[in-house]
Design an enzyme around this catalytic site. Structure first.
Site, PDB file in Angstrom:
ATOM      1  N   PHE B 308      25.557  56.247  73.486  1.00  0.00           N
ATOM      2  CA  PHE B 308      24.991  56.744  74.733  1.00  0.00           C
ATOM      3  C   PHE B 308      25.144  55.735  75.842  1.00  0.00           C
ATOM      4  O   PHE B 308      24.980  54.533  75.636  1.00  0.00           O
ATOM      5  CB  PHE B 308      23.486  56.994  74.563  1.00  0.00           C
ATOM      6  CG  PHE B 308      23.154  58.219  73.807  1.00  0.00           C
ATOM      7  CD1 PHE B 308      23.178  59.451  74.426  1.00  0.00           C
ATOM      8  CD2 PHE B 308      22.812  58.149  72.470  1.00  0.00           C
ATOM      9  CE1 PHE B 308      22.858  60.595  73.716  1.00  0.00           C
ATOM     10  CE2 PHE B 308      22.493  59.284  71.760  1.00  0.00           C
ATOM     11  CZ  PHE B 308      22.521  60.516  72.395  1.00  0.00           C
ATOM     12  N   ASP B 309      25.435  56.237  76.991  1.00  0.00           N
ATOM     13  CA  ASP B 309      25.253  55.431  78.172  1.00  0.00           C
ATOM     14  C   ASP B 309      23.776  55.581  78.504  1.00  0.00           C
ATOM     15  O   ASP B 309      23.177  56.601  78.195  1.00  0.00           O
ATOM     16  CB  ASP B 309      26.124  56.000  79.294  1.00  0.00           C
ATOM     17  CG  ASP B 309      25.731  55.444  80.631  1.00  0.00           C
ATOM     18  OD1 ASP B 309      25.687  54.220  80.743  1.00  0.00           O
ATOM     19  OD2 ASP B 309      25.449  56.246  81.543  1.00  0.00           O
ATOM     20  N   LYS B 310      23.157  54.558  79.075  1.00  0.00           N
ATOM     21  CA  LYS B 310      21.719  54.669  79.325  1.00  0.00           C
ATOM     22  C   LYS B 310      21.421  55.508  80.573  1.00  0.00           C
ATOM     23  O   LYS B 310      20.814  56.568  80.492  1.00  0.00           O
ATOM     24  CB  LYS B 310      21.078  53.289  79.474  1.00  0.00           C
ATOM     25  CG  LYS B 310      19.572  53.367  79.693  1.00  0.00           C
ATOM     26  CD  LYS B 310      18.945  52.004  79.864  1.00  0.00           C
ATOM     27  CE  LYS B 310      19.230  51.401  81.227  1.00  0.00           C
ATOM     28  NZ  LYS B 310      18.467  52.020  82.311  1.00  0.00           N
TER      29      LYS B 310
END
Lengths: 73, 631
Positions: B308-310
């Protein structure tokens, strides 16, 4: 180059795809044909100086696939 | 002529069925001659459309199933098996008709979407409102949408306020409020209110039109299994003809050879895998999840690692300025003014947050930026109002050789520990102050991650360009297996590559713009995007239109269910063919009963695929049960 999208009645047999694709791509002036089995659509790119969208529609009809709607752009 | 026959296909089925009944009745009355005659007529009537199709296919060198049936019927007539010939042709036509009916059901999800397309629009031209077909709306037109009306084109709200049901685009039917300057999408419905919008995208360029096109193409793009089956049936059909000839030569039993021919028709086998895909992709589209084709479905089901990208993915992506602190005599609002003017040329979401804050304070941001330069992943610098301004992270300050006082560093660390991102600002090469920006974790993040672990995800990784503290805070709340902070876009790509090399099947989820390279590198690229940006829709394999993580977990379990369904269908189809062939060889299956079982198996695989249309998230079912228990 003109693009036309024909909406057909639901297609059921995979061999219909080949029938329509071969017949249309043999037509003079037709650049590319793509039959969408699931959405029962035929997308054709063609040269309007050589063939008319209505002629293509007629060809599809003669193969036994009624055209419900046509969109030329 | 052919078109006429096609038009009356239903009548042909009916007439042939009636003749068969008459034939049997006259047989019961003991009149075998009339029976034979009537059954021959029934066969001929029903054969016409089959023969035509077989011939047409043959002309383009395609071996169709109609050809097999045609040969079988002619054979049956030769050996005077009129009953079988009549029943086989009738069952074949009737089966096709049922197939078309049920196939339409598996395609219904897409049809429902298409039906949501707007047809008319009310535009203001020369001061008067006109109702025109939606195709005639032009970019820049002022469009009026009243309560209950459909938004005809993509645009921006010029005046008014309304609650919109955006289900057509996002799959989410809870109305959302739209104010001036908000984006609205074609196909969404004004639940309540009145808005006037400026048309920005019309015709085939609207998000809605692109969704339809994507889904149509996705349903067409074939999975590996399907490609294999396609090739297989190309060889299979002529092989069956050859085999039945061999059977005839060996046994000298024409009846057996013909039965063999009909039984071996590859019906359920050819249709089994595609219908599962079509139903699965349709289900996704209805729930705001665009899966780009069967191959993606296949691969997605095998994913065991989620990256995941945050920002914008695990968090809401709507950061806000929570604090502005200066360490010189510059006032906070002057600092904001200078930074915001500079950030107007930046597309970075943190920069946009500073611009938004300045706009919210009604600051005037007019006036040019000179020598503006975006330092990718670090910040931005340029000349504003005669000052040289640098805005960005610690690294940028180091690069620009700007020393940060100790107290400011301490302050920044404290802000970061509280979940903020600290943005450093220098004016004329002297450190001036810092902005604190915070972003909230999505409410559904925890739920979605837990569900996906249950569904088979082994490893969850978070990658972020943000600072250690903010990253740690998110990781503590959501329970990641690994996380890496302060990354540049290219670092994200490297991490995805490394995970792939370690043998994981990796899905990368990001907001689609700065994560595009990493999304493209992963086995499966997932893009979040409220309403979907063009970039995310092009690079990603799966697009989550509703911008929700629960859609991600739905997509994952849906892909697993679709692949399972496809396997069931293939397995079922193969076993039916095998059982039937055995039955034929041991002479316990006849032509008519074989045809019946064959058609029934085709219907069964379609019906099995139809279960996918109603496939719902397990969790949602669970929720329903909990509510019931509470009630």
């Amino acid at each position: 180059m003109t693009k036309a999208v024909f909406q057909l009645e639901p297609l059921t047999c995979p061999s219909c795809i080949k029938k329509i694709e071969t017949t249309l791509s043999k037509t003079a002036g037709v650049e590319s044909v793509k039959v969408f089995f699931t959405s029962s659509k035929v997308k054709v790119e063609f040269d309007e100086s050589l063939v008319q969208a209505s002629q293509l529609e007629e060809k599809i009809k003669n193969l036994g696939y009624p055209v419900l709607a046509a969109k030329v752009s | 002529m052919i078109a006429v026959i096609h038009q009356h296909k239903n009548k042909i089925i009916f007439v042939s069925g009636t003749f068969i009944v008459i034939g049997f009745l006259s047989g019961l009355l003991g009149n075998d001659r009339i029976k034979a005659l009537v059954l021959i007529i029934a066969t001929i009537i029903a054969s016409v459309p089959i023969f035509i199709k077989a011939f047409q296919a043959l002309r383009v060198k395609a071996f169709s199933i109609e050809l097999l049936v045609s040969i079988a019927v002619m054979g049956a007539l030769t050996i005077q098996e009129y009953t079988e010939a009549a029943v086989v042709t009738f069952l074949f036509l009737f089966g096709n008709w049922l197939e078309a009916r049920t196939l339409e059901k598996t395609r219904s999800s897409l049809k429902e979407l298409v039906d949501m397309a707007p047809e008319e629009a009310m535009v203001v031209r020369d001061g008067t409102p006109l109702t025109i077909p939606v195709e005639e709306v032009m970019v820049g037109d002022r469009v009026i949408i009243r309560s209950g009306g459909k938004v005809p084109v993509d645009g921006r709200v010029l005046s008014g306020q309304a609650f919109l049901n955006e289900a057509a685009v996002t799959g989410e039917s809870i109305p959302v409020v739209k104010n001036i300057d908000d984006k609205v999408f074609s196909g969404t419905i004004v639940d309540n209110g009145y808005i006037e919008i400026a048309a920005e995208k019309v015709g085939d360029d609207t998000t809605f039109a692109k969704i339809i096109e994507l889904v149509e193409e996705a349903q067409e793009s074939k999975s590996k299994t399907e490609k294999f089956l396609d090739k297989f049936s190309g060889i299979y059909t002529p092989a069956v003809v050859l085999l039945s000839i061999i059977v005839f030569v060996l046994t000298r039993d024409l009846h057996l050879a013909i039965t063999f021919l009909v039984i071996a028709c590859p019906g359920a086998l050819v249709i089994g895998a595609p219908v599962s895909n079509v139903a699965g992709i349709g289900n996704g589209a209805k729930n705001g999840v665009l899966v780009k084709g069967g191959e993606v479905m296949d691969k997605f089901a095998k994913v065991d690692t989620l990256v995941f990208d945050k920002t914008g993915t695990l968090t809401k992506g709507k950061p806000e300025v929570t604090d502005i602190k200066t360490f010189t005599q510059v006032s906070p609002s002057d600092l904001l003014g200078l930074a915001a003017k500079l950030e107007t040329i930046s597309e970075h979401h943190l920069g946009q947050t500073i611009v938004k804050e300045a706009k919210a304070r009604k600051m005037n941001l007019a006036g040019g930026v000179e020598n503006g330069e975006v330092m990718k992943g670090n910040g931005i610098r340029g000349d504003v109002d005669g000052h040289h301004v640098v805005v960005g992270n610690r690294k940028l300050m180091e690069l620009a050789d700007i020393s940060i006082p100790k107290e400011a560093l301490m302050y920044a660390i404290n802000q970061e520990k509280a979940g903020n991102t600290a943005i450093f600002t220098a004016i004329d090469d002297r450190f001036a102050g810092l902005f604190s920006i915070a972003d909230q974790i999505r409410e559904d993040a925890q739920k979605a991650l837990t569900q996906m672990r249950k569904d088979g995800i082994k490893k969850i990784v978070m990658l972020t360009g943000d600072n250690q503290y903010t990253a740690q805070l998110v990781v503590d709340q959501l329970g990641m297996d690994e996380y890496y902070a302060e990354l540049l876009p290219e670092h994200k790509v490297e991490h995805v590559k490394r995970l792939k090399e370690e043998g994981y099947v990796v899905a990368m989820a990001g907001d689609g713009i700065n994560d595009a390279p990493a999304i493209a590198t992963a086995d499966i690229g997932l893009a979040m995007g409220k309403g979907g940006t063009d970039v995310s829709m092009e690079t990603a394999d799966v697009v989550l239109m509703g911008d929700q993580l629960t859609q991600l977990s739905h997509a994952y379990s849906l892909s697993k269910a679709t692949i399972r369904n496809m396997r069931q269908n293939t397995f079922f189809a193969v076993s039916i063919v095998l059982v039937l062939l055995m039955g034929v060889l041991f002479r316990s299956v006849h032509l008519a009963s074989g045809m019946f079982i064959h058609e029934a198996s085709v219907l069964l695989v379609i019906l099995n695929a139809m279960r996918l249309i109603r496939f719902h998230h397990k969790k949602e079912k669970g929720k329903g049960m909990m509510q019931a228990a509470q009630a």
